[in-house]
Design a protein around this motif. Structure first.
Motif, short mmCIF file in Angstrom:
data_model
loop_
_atom_site.label_atom_id
_atom_site.label_comp_id
_atom_site.label_asym_id
_atom_site.label_seq_id
_atom_site.Cartn_x
_atom_site.Cartn_y
_atom_site.Cartn_z
N GLU A 1 48.15 24.60 32.63
CA GLU A 1 48.26 25.38 33.85
C GLU A 1 47.17 26.42 33.89
OE1 GLU A 1 51.50 28.39 36.05
OE2 GLU A 1 51.96 27.46 34.12
N ILE A 2 46.53 26.56 35.03
CA ILE A 2 45.62 27.67 35.26
C ILE A 2 45.70 28.04 36.74
CG2 ILE A 2 43.68 26.04 35.42
CD1 ILE A 2 41.86 28.39 34.66
N PRO A 3 46.28 29.18 37.04
CA PRO A 3 46.45 29.55 38.45
C PRO A 3 45.20 30.14 39.10
CG PRO A 3 47.46 31.19 37.03
CD PRO A 3 46.98 30.10 36.12
N THR A 4 44.18 30.46 38.30
CA THR A 4 43.00 31.15 38.82
C THR A 4 42.02 30.19 39.48
OG1 THR A 4 43.20 32.79 37.05
CG2 THR A 4 41.09 32.69 38.20
N VAL A 5 41.55 30.56 40.67
CA VAL A 5 40.45 29.84 41.32
C VAL A 5 39.15 30.31 40.69
CG1 VAL A 5 39.22 29.47 43.50
CG2 VAL A 5 41.73 29.59 43.48
N ILE A 6 38.24 29.38 40.41
CA ILE A 6 36.96 29.73 39.79
C ILE A 6 35.83 29.38 40.75
CG2 ILE A 6 35.40 29.29 37.86
CD1 ILE A 6 37.91 28.48 36.24
N GLU A 7 34.98 30.36 41.02
CA GLU A 7 33.73 30.13 41.75
C GLU A 7 32.59 30.57 40.85
OE1 GLU A 7 32.91 30.84 45.69
OE2 GLU A 7 34.74 29.88 46.44
N PHE A 8 31.63 29.70 40.65
CA PHE A 8 30.58 29.94 39.66
C PHE A 8 29.23 29.62 40.26
CE2 PHE A 8 27.83 29.05 36.10
CZ PHE A 8 28.29 29.85 35.07
N GLY A 9 28.31 30.55 40.20
CA GLY A 9 26.96 30.26 40.68
C GLY A 9 26.09 31.50 40.72
N ARG A 10 24.80 31.30 40.57
CA ARG A 10 23.85 32.41 40.60
C ARG A 10 23.83 33.03 42.00
NH1 ARG A 10 19.11 28.98 37.50
NH2 ARG A 10 20.31 28.65 35.58
N GLY A 11 23.92 34.34 42.04
CA GLY A 11 23.90 35.06 43.31
C GLY A 11 25.22 35.06 44.06
N TYR A 12 26.28 34.53 43.44
CA TYR A 12 27.56 34.41 44.14
C TYR A 12 28.23 35.74 44.42
CZ TYR A 12 28.37 29.37 44.52
OH TYR A 12 28.32 28.05 44.89
N ILE A 13 27.76 36.81 43.79
CA ILE A 13 28.38 38.10 44.03
C ILE A 13 28.21 38.54 45.48
CG2 ILE A 13 26.39 39.58 43.46
CD1 ILE A 13 30.10 40.07 42.47
N LYS A 14 27.22 37.98 46.16
CA LYS A 14 27.01 38.33 47.57
C LYS A 14 28.18 37.87 48.45
CE LYS A 14 24.31 34.20 48.82
NZ LYS A 14 24.37 33.50 47.53
N ASN A 15 29.00 36.95 47.93
CA ASN A 15 30.15 36.45 48.68
C ASN A 15 31.41 37.28 48.47
OD1 ASN A 15 28.61 34.22 49.59
ND2 ASN A 15 29.06 33.11 47.68
N LEU A 16 31.30 38.40 47.78
CA LEU A 16 32.49 39.16 47.41
C LEU A 16 33.34 39.53 48.62
CD1 LEU A 16 34.24 40.63 45.34
CD2 LEU A 16 32.73 42.60 45.56
N ASN A 17 32.74 40.04 49.67
CA ASN A 17 33.55 40.49 50.80
C ASN A 17 34.31 39.34 51.45
OD1 ASN A 17 34.24 42.77 52.74
ND2 ASN A 17 33.53 41.17 54.13
N LYS A 18 33.68 38.17 51.49
CA LYS A 18 34.35 37.00 52.05
C LYS A 18 35.65 36.72 51.30
CE LYS A 18 33.33 32.89 50.70
NZ LYS A 18 32.64 31.60 50.40
#
Length: 396
Positions: A10-27
Motif C-alpha cells: 500500500e502507498i497512498p501518496t501520489v508521486i510526481e517526479f521531474g526536473r523543474g516540477y516545483i513550478k507546478n506547486l500552485n496547481k
C-alpha cells in the motif's frame, strides 16, 4: 529471488517526479482544495533560496501563504507544537514541507495536528491517527530519508533524549513532488550521508523477513541507481543525471521499506543517533557493513545478488564468499564517498552499549531482521566499530 506468497502493498501518496516540477506547486495546492498554505522548511533551505522557489509560484497565482522555518537538524515535538500554533493562528488548511527528513516529518506532524485535537504526543506509536490529515505536499531536497512518502514521522523529545515515532498510513503525504533540481546545491558530505541512508533503506528491506515481490523490485532498482550514481552525485554535485538517479533511488527505497520495515542497522541507529548526535545517514553508513556481515547466513542468496548489483565478480566463488563480496562493496562505497568514521569518533564506548542495545531491541525492525539477534550480538556489531583506547605508558 523470494518465493511468491501472500502479501499486502500500500502507498497512498501520489508521486510526481521531474526536473523543474516545483513550478507546478500552485496547481497542486488548488487541486487539493488549499486556500492558505503553510510552508514548512528549515534554516538551511531558507538560506539556500529553496523556500523562495516555492513561494514564487504561489505569489504569481495570488495564493496566500505563510512560512515556518523553526525546524532543527532533527524534527522535534517542540517544533511541531510551535508550527501547529502558528498555522492555526494564520488559518492554514494545507501544508507544504520542503527539505530533508526533519522538515518533512515536521510538516507531516503539523498536518495531523491541524486536523485533530490534543498534542502530537497523543499519536505516538502505531496506527493511532484516526483518519486523513489536512493535505500535505512533501518536496524533498535531499536524496535519502524518503520521508516524502513514508508512514512515519520521527520526532525527537529533547527532555527525554529520545526519538519517538508517529506511524500510520494516514500520515503519508498526499503528494510527493520530486524535483531533482532542488538537490543540486546539497553539499558533498550530506549527499554522501543521505545516499547511504537510502541504500540502507533499500538493502535492509530487500533482505529482511517481511520482503515481498513489489518491495523487492523497488529495492533492486533503488540499489542499482545508487551503485551507478552515488559516487558521481558526491564528486559532481552539478551532475543532473546523478542527482535525478539519487532522488529517485531514495523514493523507491522508501516505497519498499514503507511496507516491510528495515533491520538492525536502523534499530541501532535510532538510539545511537539520539544519544550521541550522530547524523542519521552517517550512523547507518557506519553500521551497515557490520550488520550485513552478521546477516549473511540469514539470506545468503540475496547478499550474492547485492554483490552483483554493485559490480562484484561472484563467479567461481562459494556462496559464502560471493555473499561477502556485498559487504566489501559497501565498505568501499563508504570510503569512496568519504564516510570513514567509527562509533568512537562520536564518543561511543563499551560502557554505553548496555543501554543502546536495550533501546535497540525495542525497535520494530528487530523482528523482521533475517537473523534473530541476541543482545550480545548487537553489542558485538557495535564493538567492531569502537576503536580501543590506547593506554598511556607510565614511566617511573
Amino acid at each position: 529471488m523470494m518465493k511468491l506468497s501472500n502479501f499486502r502493498y500500500e502507498i497512498p501518496t501520489v508521486i510526481e517526479f521531474g526536473r523543474g516540477y516545483i513550478k507546478n506547486l500552485n496547481k497542486h495546492v488548488q487541486q487539493l482544495g488549499g486556500t492558505k498554505v503553510l510552508i514548512v522548511g528549515d534554516p538551511g533551505v531558507l538560506h539556500a533560496g529553496i523556500v523562495r522557489r516555492l513561494e514564487t509560484p504561489l505569489e504569481e497565482a495570488g495564493t496566500p501563504y505563510v512560512t515556518f522555518t523553526d525546524v532543527g537538524t532533527e524534527a522535534s515535538i517542540e517544533s511541531v507544537d510551535k508550527g501547529t500554533d502558528f498555522a492555526k493562528l494564520a488559518g492554514c488548511d494545507i501544508v507544504v514541507g520542503v527539505g530533508g527528513g526533519s522538515a518533512l516529518d515536521t510538516a507531516k506532524a503539523i498536518g495531523l495536528m491541524l486536523k485533530y485535537p490534543g498534542n502530537i504526543r497523543d499519536y505516538i506509536g502505531l496506527d493511532k491517527v484516526p483518519g486523513p490529515t489536512v493535505p500535505v505536499i512533501a518536496v524533498p531536497t535531499t536524496a535519502g530519508t524518503g520521508s516524502e512518502i513514508t508512514r512515519f514521522a520521527v520526532l525527537s523529545d529533547k527532555d527525554a533524549k529520545a526519538k519517538l515515532s508517529v506511524g500510520s498510513m494516514y500520515i503519508c503525504p498526499t503528494l510527493a513532488l520530486g524535483d531533482p533540481e532542488l538537490t543540486v546545491s546539497l553539499p558533498p558530505h550530506i549527499t554522501a550521508a543521505t545516499g547511504m541512508d537510502a541504500l540502507t533503506h533499500a538493502l535492509e528491506s530487500f533482505v529482511n523477513k517481511a520482503t515481498q515481490p513489489i518491495s523487492e523490485a523497488l529495492s533492486i532498482q533503488s540499489m542499482k541507481l545508487i551503485a551507478k550514481s552515488l559516487r558521481l552525485a558526491v564528486i559532481q554535485g552539478e551532475n543532473s543525471d546523478a542527482r535525478s538517479d539519487m532522488l529517485l533511488a531514495s523514493t523507491l527505497a522508501a516505497m519498499a521499506f514503507n511496507s516491510t520495515r528495515l533491520g538492525l542497522a536502523h534499530a541501532l541507529a535510532i538510539p545511537l543517533g539520539a544519544h550521541f548526535k550522530i547524523p542519521h545517514g552517517v550512523v547507518n553508513a557506519i553500521l551497515l557493513p557490520e550488520v550485513m556481515k552478521f546477516n549473511i547466513i540469514g539470506n545468503t542468496e540475496k547478499f550474492i545478488e547485492i554483490a552483483r548489483i554493485f559490480g562484484e565478480k561472484t563467479d567461481h566463488l562459494s556462496a559464502r564468499d560471493a555473499a561477502e563480496r556485498a559487504v566489501a562493496a559497501v565498505r568501499q562505497l563508504n570510503l569512496d564517498v568519504g564516510i570513514t568514521q567509527t562509533l568512537s569518533d562520536y564518543g561511543v564506548e563499551e560502557d554505553h552499549l548496555d543501554f543502546i542495545v536495550e533501546e535497540a531491541m525495542e525497535s520494530g525492525n528487530v523482528p523482521v531482521n533475517p537473523v534473530k539477534p541476541t543482545k550480545e550480538d548487537l553489542k558485538n556489531i557495535c564493538r567492531a566499530l569502537i576503536v580501543p583506547k590506547v593506554k598511556e605508558k607510565v614511566f617511573s
